[in-house]
Design a protein around this motif. Structure first.
Motif, PDB file in Angstrom:
ATOM      1  N   LEU A  45       0.829  -1.198   0.000  1.00 57.74           N
ATOM      2  CA  LEU A  45       0.000   0.000   0.000  1.00 57.74           C
ATOM      3  C   LEU A  45       0.871   1.259   0.000  1.00 57.74           C
ATOM      4  O   LEU A  45       0.608   2.209  -0.760  1.00 57.74           O
ATOM      5  CB  LEU A  45      -0.923  -0.010   1.219  1.00 57.74           C
ATOM      6  CG  LEU A  45      -1.864   1.189   1.369  1.00 57.74           C
ATOM      7  CD1 LEU A  45      -2.779   1.317   0.156  1.00 57.74           C
ATOM      8  CD2 LEU A  45      -2.691   1.065   2.650  1.00 57.74           C
ATOM      9  N   GLU A  46       1.901   1.256   0.826  1.00 58.72           N
ATOM     10  CA  GLU A  46       2.795   2.416   0.883  1.00 58.72           C
ATOM     11  C   GLU A  46       3.530   2.616  -0.446  1.00 58.72           C
ATOM     12  O   GLU A  46       3.749   3.753  -0.881  1.00 58.72           O
ATOM     13  CB  GLU A  46       3.792   2.254   2.026  1.00 58.72           C
ATOM     14  CG  GLU A  46       3.148   2.384   3.410  1.00 58.72           C
ATOM     15  CD  GLU A  46       4.137   2.191   4.554  1.00 58.72           C
ATOM     16  OE1 GLU A  46       3.939   2.798   5.609  1.00 58.72           O
ATOM     17  OE2 GLU A  46       5.108   1.403   4.370  1.00 58.72           O
ATOM     18  N   ALA A  51       4.155   6.909  -0.183  1.00 59.82           N
ATOM     19  CA  ALA A  51       4.278   7.629   1.091  1.00 59.82           C
ATOM     20  C   ALA A  51       4.326   6.643   2.242  1.00 59.82           C
ATOM     21  O   ALA A  51       3.733   5.553   2.165  1.00 59.82           O
ATOM     22  CB  ALA A  51       3.106   8.592   1.275  1.00 59.82           C
ATOM     23  N   ARG A  52       5.028   7.005   3.320  1.00 55.11           N
ATOM     24  CA  ARG A  52       5.052   6.180   4.529  1.00 55.11           C
ATOM     25  C   ARG A  52       3.815   6.493   5.357  1.00 55.11           C
ATOM     26  O   ARG A  52       3.531   7.651   5.668  1.00 55.11           O
ATOM     27  CB  ARG A  52       6.317   6.459   5.340  1.00 55.11           C
ATOM     28  CG  ARG A  52       6.578   5.412   6.421  1.00 55.11           C
ATOM     29  CD  ARG A  52       7.890   5.633   7.164  1.00 55.11           C
ATOM     30  NE  ARG A  52       7.774   6.711   8.131  1.00 55.11           N
ATOM     31  CZ  ARG A  52       8.240   7.931   7.982  1.00 55.11           C
ATOM     32  NH1 ARG A  52       8.858   8.275   6.834  1.00 55.11           N
ATOM     33  NH2 ARG A  52       8.097   8.863   8.910  1.00 55.11           N
ATOM     34  N   THR A  64       1.778   8.118  10.696  1.00 56.99           N
ATOM     35  CA  THR A  64       2.452   9.355  10.314  1.00 56.99           C
ATOM     36  C   THR A  64       1.373  10.401  10.003  1.00 56.99           C
ATOM     37  O   THR A  64       0.178  10.054   9.877  1.00 56.99           O
ATOM     38  CB  THR A  64       3.320   9.136   9.069  1.00 56.99           C
ATOM     39  OG1 THR A  64       2.457   8.821   7.961  1.00 56.99           O
ATOM     40  CG2 THR A  64       4.315   8.004   9.281  1.00 56.99           C
ATOM     41  N   PRO A  65       1.717  11.662   9.852  1.00 56.66           N
ATOM     42  CA  PRO A  65       0.709  12.666   9.468  1.00 56.66           C
ATOM     43  C   PRO A  65      -0.030  12.300   8.175  1.00 56.66           C
ATOM     44  O   PRO A  65      -1.246  12.459   8.074  1.00 56.66           O
ATOM     45  CB  PRO A  65       1.540  13.942   9.308  1.00 56.66           C
ATOM     46  CG  PRO A  65       2.682  13.754  10.266  1.00 56.66           C
ATOM     47  CD  PRO A  65       3.014  12.295  10.200  1.00 56.66           C
ATOM     48  N   VAL A  66       0.717  11.780   7.198  1.00 54.92           N
ATOM     49  CA  VAL A  66       0.068  11.335   5.959  1.00 54.92           C
ATOM     50  C   VAL A  66      -0.839  10.144   6.238  1.00 54.92           C
ATOM     51  O   VAL A  66      -1.945  10.031   5.703  1.00 54.92           O
ATOM     52  CB  VAL A  66       1.126  10.967   4.892  1.00 54.92           C
ATOM     53  CG1 VAL A  66       0.457  10.351   3.659  1.00 54.92           C
ATOM     54  CG2 VAL A  66       1.920  12.196   4.486  1.00 54.92           C
ATOM     55  N   GLY A  67      -0.366   9.252   7.111  1.00 47.49           N
ATOM     56  CA  GLY A  67      -1.160   8.089   7.480  1.00 47.49           C
ATOM     57  C   GLY A  67      -2.450   8.472   8.171  1.00 47.49           C
ATOM     58  O   GLY A  67      -3.506   7.856   7.954  1.00 47.49           O
TER      59      GLY A  67
END
Length: 307
Positions: A45-46, A51-52, A64-67
């Motif tokens: 998926l990443e 993105a992490r 993470t903020p993106v997560g």
């Protein structure tokens, strides 16, 4: 922007479960898969997103903020899917169990049986009432509310008022005879006039197309012409006589495939016409009707009929 087709349901479910439990191991137990499988799914998926999404440590997993941003959308998507599934189940359980389907004989013979079998597997609670008849009659029944759906030819403009049409495939007219008929293998169109003809009557969807074809190739009425849309009569009569049957190819597709009837090798491309789904224009289809429509579309695709 289209959703990347590499993102699967399992990716979203695994990601949401890891975020909920804060542990790859516990998520694996909840999903009944191994811890390495969970890690691999997250890595896939990443990689697709570029993105992490999570930071992993001995104490567990943290978004993470993106997560965190992605989690809100993934969780909402899964919730919407669950609501959709529950809505279908509730609709079926509440008694919206019978669909009235109108189908031209060509569709009733070729498409509806397989679609009905699939419908019985995915929604056995939903009963089906199948009605066949001339296209004009079926469309009038649909407009009056007696039918939920018509699968057939595109109707005349006046018959389509308040209705919507979605094409599935194109179907041509066939000229078929019994095995051993004198015309088997013959490409002499004019010779048809020397034999009895079973011709679609005035209520048939293919009547105008058939008439135009006969006029274009100079085929006269012949010495004996019977007009009917009764396929049971057509099959019985053509097998006992030298009659040529003018009929939609879908009606006799199985008969031709099994060698019970023979299609004359004549140019019929100009008789192609659209076959599709006709519904009333107002409102959305019920969940049960949506399931049946999807079963019809999959049947058409499986038979290789899709345009």
């Amino acid at each position: 922007m289209e959703i990347d087709q590499r993102i699967k349901f399992r990716h979203l479910r695994t990601f949401v479960e890891v975020a909920r439990l804060g542990s790859v191991g516990r998520a694996g137990e909840a999903l009944h898969i191994s811890q390495p499988a969970v890690s691999k799914t997250l890595a896939e998926l990443e990689a697709v997103l570029g993105a992490r999404l999570m930071d992993r440590s001995r104490s567990g997993v943290a978004l993470t903020p993106v997560g965190q941003m992605f989690h809100a959308y993934a969780n909402a998507s899964l919730a919407a899917l669950r609501q959709g599934i529950d809505g279908i189940a509730e609709t079926l359980a509440a008694g919206d169990l019978r669909l009235s389907i109108g189908a031209l004989p060509s569709v009733a013979a070729r498409i509806v049986p397989d679609a009905a079998i699939e419908m019985g597997q995915v929604a056995p609670e939903a009963g089906l009432a199948i009605v066949t008849g001339p296209n004009g009659y079926l469309l009038s029944e649909l407009a009056s509310g007696a039918l939920d759906l018509v699968i057939g030819r595109l109707g005349n403009p006046e018959a389509m008022a308040g209705l919507s049409f979605s094409q599935l495939y194109s179907e041509r007219v066939s000229l078929v005879v019994r095995p051993g008929h004198p015309l088997v293998g013959s490409a002499d169109i004019a010779a048809i006039a020397g034999y009895p003809i079973i011709f679609p009557n005035r209520d048939a969807a293919i009547r105008t197309i058939a008439e135009q074809y006969f006029i274009a190739y100079g085929i006269g009425r012949g010495r004996h012409r019977i007009e009917t849309v009764a396929e049971t009569f057509g099959r019985a009569y053509v097998r006992k006589t030298d009659a040529v049957w003018v009929i939609s190819s879908g009606v006799v597709a199985v008969d031709v495939a099994e060698g019970m009837l023979v299609e004359l090798p004549l140019p019929m491309r100009e008789t192609l016409g659209p076959v599709g789904l006709t519904m009333r224009g107002e409102g959305d289809p019920s969940p049960a009707l949506r399931l049946f429509i999807e079963a019809v579309r999959r049947t058409v695709a499986r038979l290789g009929l899709s345009n």
